[in-house]
Design an enzyme around this catalytic site. Structure first.
Site, PDB file in Angstrom:
ATOM      1  NE  ARG A  51      39.116  35.968  32.535  1.00 44.06           N
ATOM      2  CZ  ARG A  51      39.675  37.011  31.776  1.00 44.06           C
ATOM      3  NH1 ARG A  51      39.289  37.319  30.716  1.00 44.06           N
ATOM      4  NH2 ARG A  51      40.920  37.532  31.827  1.00 44.06           N
ATOM      5  CB  THR A  52      38.162  35.972  39.549  1.00 46.56           C
ATOM      6  OG1 THR A  52      38.672  34.909  38.625  1.00 46.56           O
ATOM      7  CG2 THR A  52      37.474  35.277  40.668  1.00 46.56           C
ATOM      8  CE  LYS A  80      45.589  53.840  55.766  1.00 47.94           C
ATOM      9  NZ  LYS A  80      44.804  53.953  56.524  1.00 47.94           N
ATOM     10  NE  ARG A 101      42.321  36.207  41.887  1.00 49.31           N
ATOM     11  CZ  ARG A 101      42.221  35.953  40.677  1.00 49.31           C
ATOM     12  NH1 ARG A 101      42.909  36.872  39.794  1.00 49.31           N
ATOM     13  NH2 ARG A 101      41.400  34.961  39.996  1.00 49.31           N
ATOM     14  CG  HIS A 129      40.918  30.262  40.718  1.00 48.16           C
ATOM     15  ND1 HIS A 129      39.793  30.531  41.106  1.00 48.16           N
ATOM     16  CD2 HIS A 129      41.473  31.149  39.573  1.00 48.16           C
ATOM     17  CE1 HIS A 129      39.469  31.750  40.484  1.00 48.16           C
ATOM     18  NE2 HIS A 129      40.420  32.054  39.712  1.00 48.16           N
TER      19      HIS A 129
END
Ligand code: NCD
Length: 311
Positions: A51-52, A80, A101, A129
């Site tokens: 969703r986000t 890396k 995120r 959030h």
């Protein structure tokens, strides 16, 4: 430069403006179809999301802008060993705004400190959030008509659930909001939310174990999933994951106008038989997430332009 790390980065008045803009976008999408033409949103997701990430991308595309990004740490240079500070310095040359995120708490804030473009925290570990909170506020505001004078039950994983932490922080700013926290003993709210947010602001709250006993009191029930990825041990997760299951029988105990919200994804905590109940608004809530993210992108880009023109 304005970023969004926590819902408190916007004042109550600014949030009101943002929600009004989101409502206008919802009612007149054509008016905003070219609002971000020529602009690029980077979605830097070091942790899974449906969703986000997709609602951010949908938001930018609906504004006439473009998108680029990565959907997991192993498909980026993080694999890396590159730091978020270096990554964002590079992304600042590729995009105009970034949603990030990360599983580590505070990572988007580290990025913001080094960034040449606005950074939006799209979820950092078990911490915050803020854009889910904006989504929740818009949903409540739009469907209830107000954000004050509410009794809100938050149920499930209150320890690791970042959506819960951000929502509490945002809601304590509205008058006469009462909380009922419903969780197993192991998943109660972190001490810093209890002390620094609730007690500091003299907010009335109770903590209970059973959903049934509080259902009749609630204006809103915010259900959450047990956050499996934040557990150290699978046995504890298995023991706690089905602690609460909202079903038709429990919904019978609730008021006619109580709303059920959930940030999604749902696992077992809401039985699918509840989905057809008109009080179950979680899918509508997910849709509101696009409008509020559209409003946020437009607002942060406008703030950035204003700042640049005054330099
Ligand atoms: C939430 C999250 O990522 O914290 N999901 C979302 O963004 N809608 C809730 C969750 O994963 O349980």
């Amino acid at each position: 430069m304005r970023h969004l790390m926590s819902p408190l980065d916007f004042s109550v008045e600014e949030l009101e403006e943002l929600m009004n803009l989101a409502e206008d976008i919802r009612n007149n999408p054509g008016k905003y179809a070219h609002a971000c033409e020529g602009k690029i949103l980077a979605t830097c997701f070091y942790e899974p999301s449906t969703r986000t990430r997709l609602s951010f991308e949908s938001a930018m595309l609906r504004l006439g802008g473009q998108i680029l990004g990565f959907a997991s740490a192993d498909s980026s240079s993080a694999a890396k060993g590159e730091s978020v500070s270096d990554t964002i310095r590079v992304i600042s040359g590729y995009a105009d705004i970034c949603a990030m995120r990360h599983p580590k708490e505070g990572a988007p804030m580290v990025a913001a400190a080094r960034s040449g473009i606005p950074v939006i925290n799209a979820g950092d570990g078990g911490h915050q959030h803020p854009t889910q909170t904006l989504t929740d506020l818009l949903t409540i505001h739009s469907l209830k008509g107000h954000l004050d004078n509410l009794t809100i039950g938050l149920c499930g994983d209150l320890k690791f659930g970042r959506t819960v932490h951000s929502l509490i922080k945002a809601l304590v700013r509205y008058p006469n909001v009462k909380f009922i926290f419903i969780s197993p003993q192991e998943l109660t709210l972190p001490g810093y939310i209890r002390d620094d947010v609730l007690q500091k602001n003299n907010i009335s709250f109770t903590e209970v174990r059973h959903l049934e006993e509080v259902m009749p009191e609630l204006d809103l029930l915010y259900m959450t999933r047990v956050q499996r990825e934040r557990f150290f041990n699978e046995e504890d997760y298995v023991r706690l994951k089905d602690f609460y299951i909202l079903d038709k029988a429990k919904m019978k105990l609730a008021r006619e106008d109580m709303l059920v919200l959930h940030p999604l994804p749902r696992v077992n905590e809401i039985s699918v038989e509840v989905d057809d109940d008109p009080r179950a608004v979680y899918f509508k809530q997910a849709k509101y997430g696009v409008y509020i993210r559209m409003a946020l992108i437009v607002t942060l880009l406008a703030m950035k332009e204003k700042e640049e023109s005054s330099c």
